[in-house]
Scaffold this active site. Structure first.
Site, PDB file in Angstrom:
ATOM      1  N   CYS A 100      72.381  16.872-120.833  1.00 63.07           N
ATOM      2  CA  CYS A 100      72.596  17.423-122.167  1.00 63.07           C
ATOM      3  C   CYS A 100      72.454  18.946-122.130  1.00 63.07           C
ATOM      4  CB  CYS A 100      71.580  16.809-123.122  1.00 63.07           C
ATOM      5  SG  CYS A 100      71.410  17.648-124.695  1.00 63.07           S
ATOM      6  N   GLU A 101      73.409  19.650-122.699  1.00 64.36           N
ATOM      7  CA  GLU A 101      73.361  21.110-122.672  1.00 64.36           C
ATOM      8  C   GLU A 101      72.310  21.681-123.627  1.00 64.36           C
ATOM      9  OE1 GLU A 101      76.797  22.489-125.853  1.00 64.36           O
ATOM     10  OE2 GLU A 101      77.372  22.198-123.760  1.00 64.36           O
ATOM     11  N   HIS A 102      71.766  20.838-124.500  1.00 67.85           N
ATOM     12  CA  HIS A 102      70.780  21.320-125.460  1.00 67.85           C
ATOM     13  C   HIS A 102      69.359  21.263-124.923  1.00 67.85           C
ATOM     14  CE1 HIS A 102      74.018  19.875-128.460  1.00 67.85           C
ATOM     15  NE2 HIS A 102      74.158  21.170-128.250  1.00 67.85           N
ATOM     16  N   HIS A 103      69.038  20.222-124.141  1.00 68.30           N
ATOM     17  CA  HIS A 103      67.674  20.066-123.632  1.00 68.30           C
ATOM     18  C   HIS A 103      67.618  19.905-122.102  1.00 68.30           C
ATOM     19  CE1 HIS A 103      67.508  18.596-127.875  1.00 68.30           C
ATOM     20  NE2 HIS A 103      66.413  19.339-127.887  1.00 68.30           N
ATOM     21  N   GLN A 141      78.461  14.747-124.988  1.00 64.71           N
ATOM     22  CA  GLN A 141      79.328  13.597-124.726  1.00 64.71           C
ATOM     23  C   GLN A 141      80.686  13.781-125.393  1.00 64.71           C
ATOM     24  OE1 GLN A 141      77.519   9.739-125.298  1.00 64.71           O
ATOM     25  NE2 GLN A 141      79.490   8.753-125.665  1.00 64.71           N
ATOM     26  N   HIS A 169      71.333   8.839-124.295  1.00 64.16           N
ATOM     27  CA  HIS A 169      70.901  10.225-124.172  1.00 64.16           C
ATOM     28  C   HIS A 169      69.376  10.294-124.114  1.00 64.16           C
ATOM     29  CE1 HIS A 169      74.857  12.184-125.348  1.00 64.16           C
ATOM     30  NE2 HIS A 169      75.076  10.884-125.498  1.00 64.16           N
ATOM     31  N   CYS A 171      67.599  12.859-124.344  1.00 67.36           N
ATOM     32  CA  CYS A 171      67.044  13.768-125.350  1.00 67.36           C
ATOM     33  C   CYS A 171      66.695  13.017-126.627  1.00 67.36           C
ATOM     34  CB  CYS A 171      68.007  14.914-125.644  1.00 67.36           C
ATOM     35  SG  CYS A 171      69.626  14.399-126.237  1.00 67.36           S
TER      36      CYS A 171
END
Length: 210
Positions: A100-103, A141, A169, A171
């Site tokens: 995940c690019e956020h976490h 995704q 996910h 996250c």
């Protein structure tokens, strides 16, 4: 409950992207990991963690190797001797791991990819390779689903492409709401699959067979 997202469009030519910054040195990476170890509250100098910065740097080069590869090149070799076959080609259950690019925690799932050839086909392993290349980048995704569909459409120029990804996910499972086992389903359709609902239904039915 599964979340369903359709027809996500990526940034133009996202599949051609290369790293946008110069990579730091091995020494700089290991120093950064050392700081993160201290941030967790652990002692980077204890025996079990002495080699962790080197191992993490090595693991990251493997897990994010997709930035150094071009999925369009994987699809470059096609075959025209198909005895007139022009019906659906479907590759199901392509397992992948992404982040995940956020976490920067794992996304674990599988992709189902179909296309309607126009007088040429591509090796089946190349389809799986395209999934791996995009998976080995920081992702959402939704973007990954569209990136796969668009590169196949742009390079092979088939009559249509269908991509469905289902994934869990971490996250969502490991932090925040902490709901284990919840999956997200995304889909993108191009060409005939986008314009013809019956073809979408046929793809989904074949995808779920067995």
């Amino acid at each position: 409950m599964d979340a369903i997202i359709k027809n996500i469009m990526p940034a133009p030519a996202a599949y051609m992207d290369k790293p946008v910054t110069n990579r730091p040195s091995q020494q700089e990476v290991e120093a950064a990991v050392n700081i993160l170890l201290r941030w967790t509250g652990d002692d980077p100098d204890r025996e079990g963690l002495l080699d962790t910065p080197r191992r993490v740097a090595k693991a990251y080069r493997e897990m994010f190797s997709g930035y150094d590869q071009c999925p369009a090149e994987e699809l470059g070799r096609t075959f025209e001797e198909v005895a007139g076959y022009n019906d659906l080609v479907l590759v199901r259950d392509i397992q992948f791991h992404s982040h995940c690019e956020h976490h920067m925690v794992p996304i674990i799932g599988k992709a189902h990819i179909g296309y309607l050839p126009d007088n040429k086909v591509v090796g089946l392993s190349k389809i799986a390779r395209v999934v791996d290349i995009f998976a080995h980048r920081l992702q959402t995704q939704e973007a990954m689903t569209a990136q796969i569909a668009n590169v196949i459409q742009d390079v092979l120029n088939p009559r249509g492409v269908a991509v469905v990804i289902e994934a869990e996910h971490m996250c969502m499972a490991m932090r925040g709401i902490r709901k284990q086992g919840s999956t997200t389903l995304t889909s993108t359709f191009t060409g005939t699959f986008k314009d013809n609902a019956q073809e979408q239904v046929r793809f989904m039915s074949m995808m779920r067979m067995g």
